[in-house]
Motif scaffolding. Structure first.
Motif, mmCIF file in Angstrom:
data_model
loop_
_atom_site.group_PDB
_atom_site.id
_atom_site.type_symbol
_atom_site.label_atom_id
_atom_site.label_comp_id
_atom_site.label_asym_id
_atom_site.label_seq_id
_atom_site.Cartn_x
_atom_site.Cartn_y
_atom_site.Cartn_z
ATOM 1 N N ILE A 1 0.388 0.578 7.259
ATOM 2 C CA ILE A 1 0.258 1.085 6.029
ATOM 3 C C ILE A 1 1.578 -0.410 5.507
ATOM 4 O O ILE A 1 0.922 -0.957 4.196
ATOM 5 C CB ILE A 1 1.018 2.244 5.664
ATOM 6 C CG1 ILE A 1 0.326 3.695 6.147
ATOM 7 C CG2 ILE A 1 1.603 2.412 4.686
ATOM 8 C CD1 ILE A 1 0.668 5.019 6.337
ATOM 9 N N PRO B 1 -1.303 9.439 -5.059
ATOM 10 C CA PRO B 1 -2.165 9.613 -4.955
ATOM 11 C C PRO B 1 -3.279 9.828 -5.601
ATOM 12 O O PRO B 1 -2.819 9.577 -7.104
ATOM 13 C CB PRO B 1 -2.078 11.079 -4.279
ATOM 14 C CG PRO B 1 -1.029 11.212 -3.780
ATOM 15 C CD PRO B 1 0.181 10.238 -4.586
ATOM 16 N N VAL C 1 -6.070 7.743 3.255
ATOM 17 C CA VAL C 1 -6.667 6.526 1.721
ATOM 18 C C VAL C 1 -8.547 6.379 2.450
ATOM 19 O O VAL C 1 -8.444 7.314 2.966
ATOM 20 C CB VAL C 1 -6.593 4.962 2.333
ATOM 21 C CG1 VAL C 1 -4.662 4.819 2.350
ATOM 22 C CG2 VAL C 1 -7.461 4.130 3.407
ATOM 23 N N THR D 1 -8.301 3.416 -1.947
ATOM 24 C CA THR D 1 -7.975 4.600 -2.923
ATOM 25 C C THR D 1 -6.978 5.582 -2.152
ATOM 26 O O THR D 1 -6.913 6.036 -0.341
ATOM 27 C CB THR D 1 -8.876 5.320 -3.444
ATOM 28 O OG1 THR D 1 -9.979 4.241 -3.921
ATOM 29 C CG2 THR D 1 -8.463 6.494 -4.313
ATOM 30 N N VAL D 2 -5.803 5.512 -2.436
ATOM 31 C CA VAL D 2 -4.672 6.802 -1.726
ATOM 32 C C VAL D 2 -5.139 8.008 -1.830
ATOM 33 O O VAL D 2 -5.759 8.826 -3.137
ATOM 34 C CB VAL D 2 -3.356 6.130 -1.951
ATOM 35 C CG1 VAL D 2 -2.534 7.410 -1.291
ATOM 36 C CG2 VAL D 2 -2.810 4.953 -1.391
ATOM 37 N N GLU D 3 -5.819 9.073 -0.973
ATOM 38 C CA GLU D 3 -6.111 10.104 -1.215
ATOM 39 C C GLU D 3 -4.885 11.215 -1.007
ATOM 40 O O GLU D 3 -5.024 11.836 -1.572
ATOM 41 C CB GLU D 3 -6.860 10.568 -0.811
ATOM 42 C CG GLU D 3 -8.521 9.994 -0.688
ATOM 43 C CD GLU D 3 -9.094 10.864 -0.464
ATOM 44 O OE1 GLU D 3 -9.666 11.951 0.034
ATOM 45 O OE2 GLU D 3 -10.801 10.317 -0.505
ATOM 46 N N ARG E 1 -5.649 3.721 -6.706
ATOM 47 C CA ARG E 1 -6.791 2.030 -5.706
ATOM 48 C C ARG E 1 -6.264 1.293 -6.368
ATOM 49 O O ARG E 1 -5.362 0.471 -7.048
ATOM 50 C CB ARG E 1 -7.915 2.447 -6.789
ATOM 51 C CG ARG E 1 -9.266 1.714 -6.351
ATOM 52 C CD ARG E 1 -10.229 1.995 -6.691
ATOM 53 N NE ARG E 1 -10.366 1.256 -8.153
ATOM 54 C CZ ARG E 1 -11.927 1.572 -8.681
ATOM 55 N NH1 ARG E 1 -12.754 2.444 -8.536
ATOM 56 N NH2 ARG E 1 -11.245 1.803 -10.389
ATOM 57 N N ARG F 1 -0.746 11.238 0.574
ATOM 58 C CA ARG F 1 0.482 10.662 1.360
ATOM 59 C C ARG F 1 1.778 11.503 2.296
ATOM 60 O O ARG F 1 1.904 11.069 3.094
ATOM 61 C CB ARG F 1 1.980 10.185 0.370
ATOM 62 C CG ARG F 1 1.561 9.070 -0.806
ATOM 63 C CD ARG F 1 1.865 8.932 -1.678
ATOM 64 N NE ARG F 1 3.788 8.796 -1.901
ATOM 65 C CZ ARG F 1 3.798 7.264 -1.246
ATOM 66 N NH1 ARG F 1 3.683 6.257 -1.219
ATOM 67 N NH2 ARG F 1 5.279 7.434 -1.054
ATOM 68 N N LEU G 1 0.522 -1.264 -0.112
ATOM 69 C CA LEU G 1 -0.273 -0.406 -0.120
ATOM 70 C C LEU G 1 0.864 1.345 -0.355
ATOM 71 O O LEU G 1 0.542 2.190 -0.865
ATOM 72 C CB LEU G 1 -0.879 -0.125 1.448
ATOM 73 C CG LEU G 1 -2.322 1.367 1.655
ATOM 74 C CD1 LEU G 1 -2.613 1.374 0.421
ATOM 75 C CD2 LEU G 1 -2.148 1.492 2.814
ATOM 76 N N ARG G 2 2.144 1.422 0.434
ATOM 77 C CA ARG G 2 2.853 2.165 0.969
ATOM 78 C C ARG G 2 3.315 3.122 -0.612
ATOM 79 O O ARG G 2 3.242 3.490 -1.301
ATOM 80 C CB ARG G 2 4.337 2.009 1.844
ATOM 81 C CG ARG G 2 4.811 2.725 1.465
ATOM 82 C CD ARG G 2 6.230 2.567 2.210
ATOM 83 N NE ARG G 2 5.727 2.093 3.982
ATOM 84 C CZ ARG G 2 5.427 3.252 5.081
ATOM 85 N NH1 ARG G 2 5.569 4.435 4.300
ATOM 86 N NH2 ARG G 2 5.571 2.775 5.898
ATOM 87 N N PHE H 1 -0.683 9.951 5.429
ATOM 88 C CA PHE H 1 -1.121 8.839 4.969
ATOM 89 C C PHE H 1 -2.526 8.535 4.957
ATOM 90 O O PHE H 1 -3.257 7.997 6.145
ATOM 91 C CB PHE H 1 -0.478 7.449 5.205
ATOM 92 C CG PHE H 1 -0.525 6.606 3.279
ATOM 93 C CD1 PHE H 1 0.259 6.966 2.526
ATOM 94 C CD2 PHE H 1 -1.262 5.657 3.447
ATOM 95 C CE1 PHE H 1 0.910 6.189 1.953
ATOM 96 C CE2 PHE H 1 -1.146 4.782 2.113
ATOM 97 C CZ PHE H 1 0.080 4.941 1.253
#
Length: 98
Positions: free
Chosen positions: A74, A18, A60, A50-52, A21, A54, A13-14, A58
């Protein structure tokens, strides 16, 4: 050497940027407390995430919720990368997760 083309579709995930998904494929929690925390916030295999952002935190999105994730969380989440999600004008809640 290779007769077929291939892509790497899995990631920590890291490493997602942004807007990217992924679908959670596995959890690598370092202890039972971390595993329980992941389940409690709804991060289980099959969950779309979904990463919004960082930095500076962080953040999501999981469903209609925005979560700020700790380093432990994470590092424990691995995903299969899927297409970026188009953001809409939805109302979301933000929760910090340590």
């Amino acid at each position: 050497m290779f007769n077929q083309t291939f892509t790497v579709a899995g990631s920590s995930l890291r490493l997602l940027k942004p807007g990217e998904r992924g679908v959670v494929t596995r959890l690598k929690a370092t202890n039972d407390v971390a595993a329980q925390k992941l389940r409690a916030i709804g991060i289980t295999p099959g969950t779309s995430i979904t990463v919004e952002q960082r930095f500076p935190r962080f953040v999501v999105r999981i469903g209609g919720n925005r979560l700020t994730l700790s380093e432990t969380v994470i590092n424990a989440v691995y995903v299969r990368i899927s297409s970026p999600q188009v953001s809409g004008n939805r109302r979301m809640t933000m929760t910090a997760v340590n």
